[in-house]
Scaffold this motif. Sequence first.
Motif, PDB file in Angstrom:
ATOM      1  N   LEU A 130       0.824  -1.206   0.000  1.00  0.00           N
ATOM      2  CA  LEU A 130       0.000   0.000   0.000  1.00  0.00           C
ATOM      3  C   LEU A 130       0.862   1.261   0.000  1.00  0.00           C
ATOM      4  O   LEU A 130       0.525   2.262  -0.648  1.00  0.00           O
ATOM      5  N   ALA A 131       1.985   1.216   0.702  1.00  0.00           N
ATOM      6  CA  ALA A 131       2.891   2.369   0.734  1.00  0.00           C
ATOM      7  C   ALA A 131       3.462   2.652  -0.649  1.00  0.00           C
ATOM      8  O   ALA A 131       3.589   3.813  -1.062  1.00  0.00           O
ATOM      9  N   GLN A 132       3.804   1.590  -1.394  1.00  0.00           N
ATOM     10  CA  GLN A 132       4.347   1.788  -2.735  1.00  0.00           C
ATOM     11  C   GLN A 132       3.285   2.351  -3.675  1.00  0.00           C
ATOM     12  O   GLN A 132       3.574   3.213  -4.507  1.00  0.00           O
ATOM     13  N   LEU A 133       2.055   1.874  -3.544  1.00  0.00           N
ATOM     14  CA  LEU A 133       0.979   2.386  -4.388  1.00  0.00           C
ATOM     15  C   LEU A 133       0.667   3.839  -4.040  1.00  0.00           C
ATOM     16  O   LEU A 133       0.367   4.651  -4.922  1.00  0.00           O
ATOM     17  N   ASP A 134       0.746   4.164  -2.764  1.00  0.00           N
ATOM     18  CA  ASP A 134       0.555   5.549  -2.336  1.00  0.00           C
ATOM     19  C   ASP A 134       1.651   6.435  -2.929  1.00  0.00           C
ATOM     20  O   ASP A 134       1.385   7.549  -3.398  1.00  0.00           O
ATOM     21  N   ALA A 135       2.881   5.925  -2.938  1.00  0.00           N
ATOM     22  CA  ALA A 135       3.990   6.679  -3.526  1.00  0.00           C
ATOM     23  C   ALA A 135       3.790   6.884  -5.021  1.00  0.00           C
ATOM     24  O   ALA A 135       4.314   7.836  -5.602  1.00  0.00           O
ATOM     25  N   GLY A 136       3.010   5.978  -5.641  1.00  0.00           N
ATOM     26  CA  GLY A 136       2.722   6.109  -7.062  1.00  0.00           C
ATOM     27  C   GLY A 136       1.593   7.075  -7.363  1.00  0.00           C
ATOM     28  O   GLY A 136       1.235   7.262  -8.529  1.00  0.00           O
ATOM     29  N   GLY A 137       1.019   7.676  -6.339  1.00  0.00           N
ATOM     30  CA  GLY A 137      -0.007   8.688  -6.546  1.00  0.00           C
ATOM     31  C   GLY A 137      -1.432   8.200  -6.430  1.00  0.00           C
ATOM     32  O   GLY A 137      -2.371   8.955  -6.700  1.00  0.00           O
ATOM     33  N   MET A 138      -1.637   6.948  -6.035  1.00  0.00           N
ATOM     34  CA  MET A 138      -3.001   6.442  -5.887  1.00  0.00           C
ATOM     35  C   MET A 138      -3.598   6.908  -4.569  1.00  0.00           C
ATOM     36  O   MET A 138      -2.883   7.041  -3.568  1.00  0.00           O
ATOM     37  N   ASP A 139      -4.907   7.137  -4.569  1.00  0.00           N
ATOM     38  CA  ASP A 139      -5.563   7.474  -3.314  1.00  0.00           C
ATOM     39  C   ASP A 139      -5.827   6.193  -2.523  1.00  0.00           C
ATOM     40  O   ASP A 139      -5.524   5.090  -2.983  1.00  0.00           O
ATOM     41  N   VAL A 140      -6.392   6.336  -1.334  1.00  0.00           N
ATOM     42  CA  VAL A 140      -6.571   5.189  -0.442  1.00  0.00           C
ATOM     43  C   VAL A 140      -7.443   4.113  -1.076  1.00  0.00           C
ATOM     44  O   VAL A 140      -7.125   2.916  -1.026  1.00  0.00           O
ATOM     45  N   GLU A 141      -8.545   4.527  -1.691  1.00  0.00           N
ATOM     46  CA  GLU A 141      -9.454   3.558  -2.290  1.00  0.00           C
ATOM     47  C   GLU A 141      -8.800   2.827  -3.456  1.00  0.00           C
ATOM     48  O   GLU A 141      -8.917   1.598  -3.585  1.00  0.00           O
ATOM     49  N   GLN A 142      -8.101   3.559  -4.310  1.00  0.00           N
ATOM     50  CA  GLN A 142      -7.415   2.932  -5.442  1.00  0.00           C
ATOM     51  C   GLN A 142      -6.330   1.973  -4.967  1.00  0.00           C
ATOM     52  O   GLN A 142      -6.165   0.884  -5.521  1.00  0.00           O
ATOM     53  N   SER A 143      -5.587   2.390  -3.950  1.00  0.00           N
ATOM     54  CA  SER A 143      -4.517   1.542  -3.426  1.00  0.00           C
ATOM     55  C   SER A 143      -5.074   0.244  -2.854  1.00  0.00           C
ATOM     56  O   SER A 143      -4.534  -0.841  -3.097  1.00  0.00           O
ATOM     57  N   ALA A 144      -6.154   0.356  -2.085  1.00  0.00           N
ATOM     58  CA  ALA A 144      -6.755  -0.833  -1.481  1.00  0.00           C
ATOM     59  C   ALA A 144      -7.263  -1.785  -2.553  1.00  0.00           C
ATOM     60  O   ALA A 144      -7.017  -3.001  -2.501  1.00  0.00           O
ATOM     61  N   ASP A 145      -7.967  -1.246  -3.541  1.00  0.00           N
ATOM     62  CA  ASP A 145      -8.504  -2.077  -4.614  1.00  0.00           C
ATOM     63  C   ASP A 145      -7.382  -2.721  -5.421  1.00  0.00           C
ATOM     64  O   ASP A 145      -7.418  -3.918  -5.724  1.00  0.00           O
ATOM     65  N   SER A 146      -6.364  -1.938  -5.745  1.00  0.00           N
ATOM     66  CA  SER A 146      -5.257  -2.455  -6.551  1.00  0.00           C
ATOM     67  C   SER A 146      -4.468  -3.519  -5.801  1.00  0.00           C
ATOM     68  O   SER A 146      -4.031  -4.510  -6.390  1.00  0.00           O
ATOM     69  N   SER A 147      -4.285  -3.331  -4.496  1.00  0.00           N
ATOM     70  CA  SER A 147      -3.517  -4.308  -3.722  1.00  0.00           C
ATOM     71  C   SER A 147      -4.215  -5.667  -3.706  1.00  0.00           C
ATOM     72  O   SER A 147      -3.555  -6.714  -3.748  1.00  0.00           O
ATOM     73  N   CYS A 148      -5.543  -5.661  -3.668  1.00  0.00           N
ATOM     74  CA  CYS A 148      -6.290  -6.925  -3.710  1.00  0.00           C
ATOM     75  C   CYS A 148      -6.085  -7.628  -5.043  1.00  0.00           C
ATOM     76  O   CYS A 148      -5.874  -8.848  -5.098  1.00  0.00           O
ATOM     77  N   HIS A 149      -6.125  -6.860  -6.128  1.00  0.00           N
ATOM     78  CA  HIS A 149      -5.906  -7.445  -7.450  1.00  0.00           C
ATOM     79  C   HIS A 149      -4.478  -7.972  -7.588  1.00  0.00           C
ATOM     80  O   HIS A 149      -4.244  -9.005  -8.231  1.00  0.00           O
ATOM     81  N   VAL A 150      -3.533  -7.265  -6.992  1.00  0.00           N
ATOM     82  CA  VAL A 150      -2.142  -7.707  -7.039  1.00  0.00           C
ATOM     83  C   VAL A 150      -1.996  -9.066  -6.363  1.00  0.00           C
ATOM     84  O   VAL A 150      -1.346  -9.978  -6.893  1.00  0.00           O
ATOM     85  N   LEU A 151      -2.596  -9.223  -5.188  1.00  0.00           N
ATOM     86  CA  LEU A 151      -2.495 -10.487  -4.461  1.00  0.00           C
ATOM     87  C   LEU A 151      -3.103 -11.633  -5.261  1.00  0.00           C
ATOM     88  O   LEU A 151      -2.502 -12.707  -5.391  1.00  0.00           O
ATOM     89  N   VAL A 152      -4.292 -11.404  -5.816  1.00  0.00           N
ATOM     90  CA  VAL A 152      -4.949 -12.444  -6.612  1.00  0.00           C
ATOM     91  C   VAL A 152      -4.093 -12.799  -7.829  1.00  0.00           C
ATOM     92  O   VAL A 152      -3.940 -13.973  -8.180  1.00  0.00           O
TER      93      VAL A 152
END
Length: 234
Positions: A130-152
Amino acid sequence: MYTIELIGRQEMAAHKRLNRDELIATALAVIDTDGLDAVTIRQVAQQHNVTPMALYRHFPDKDGLLDAVAESLLAAVELPAPDDRPWYEQLEDVLSAILTALVPHPNAAVLLLTRIFESEPGLDLAERVLAQLDAGGMDVEQSADSSCHVLVSLITLVIGKPGQSSDSTEEQEAAARVRWAQLTSLSPHRYPHVVAAAAPLSASVSAELYYRRGVELIVTGLRGLQSVSQPVAG
């Protein structure tokens, strides 16, 4: 009465000998060999020459045992230290570290889908992604959603990894030739791209290339999503 007391003493002695990490390792070995459905409290107990009751002092039930297996997988991830490189390069290293821990255990990898937030190692991993996605400019909702897709996506990579066939090298090569013949026999007018790609589609892919390309595709997709979400100047 004497027999009951003797059994009780034997159980206590066995409990003192039991090592929780060894029990988890045994369960993981069963999963690796025979799959998730095969592992039971009774089977693990038998491999340690104790009754199931001895294991219940460490795990409340099978789900508790599987929770412990999942935590052990997450704890095996050796996260690289943060540095000053771009977020996507660091994320690639994090995802590669996760794959390194999961690749030897494809049958157990699916446990992480519902257990990532149930242990400290899992929370540490989620925090880093989540920290890396935040550093990439994603907001909290985008980071959370993207992290789930990454794990899957990572778990799908592990489950579908090449080289899991029990066939010999000769049998795999023969199967590749059959597939190539099938693809090249297709109509080039209806399936021009499939026919053109017949050779690489039929060839065996090295595990190293398979995983590297998988991580690259995940991160490239995240970079594309991040760029689309950025406001256009002017």
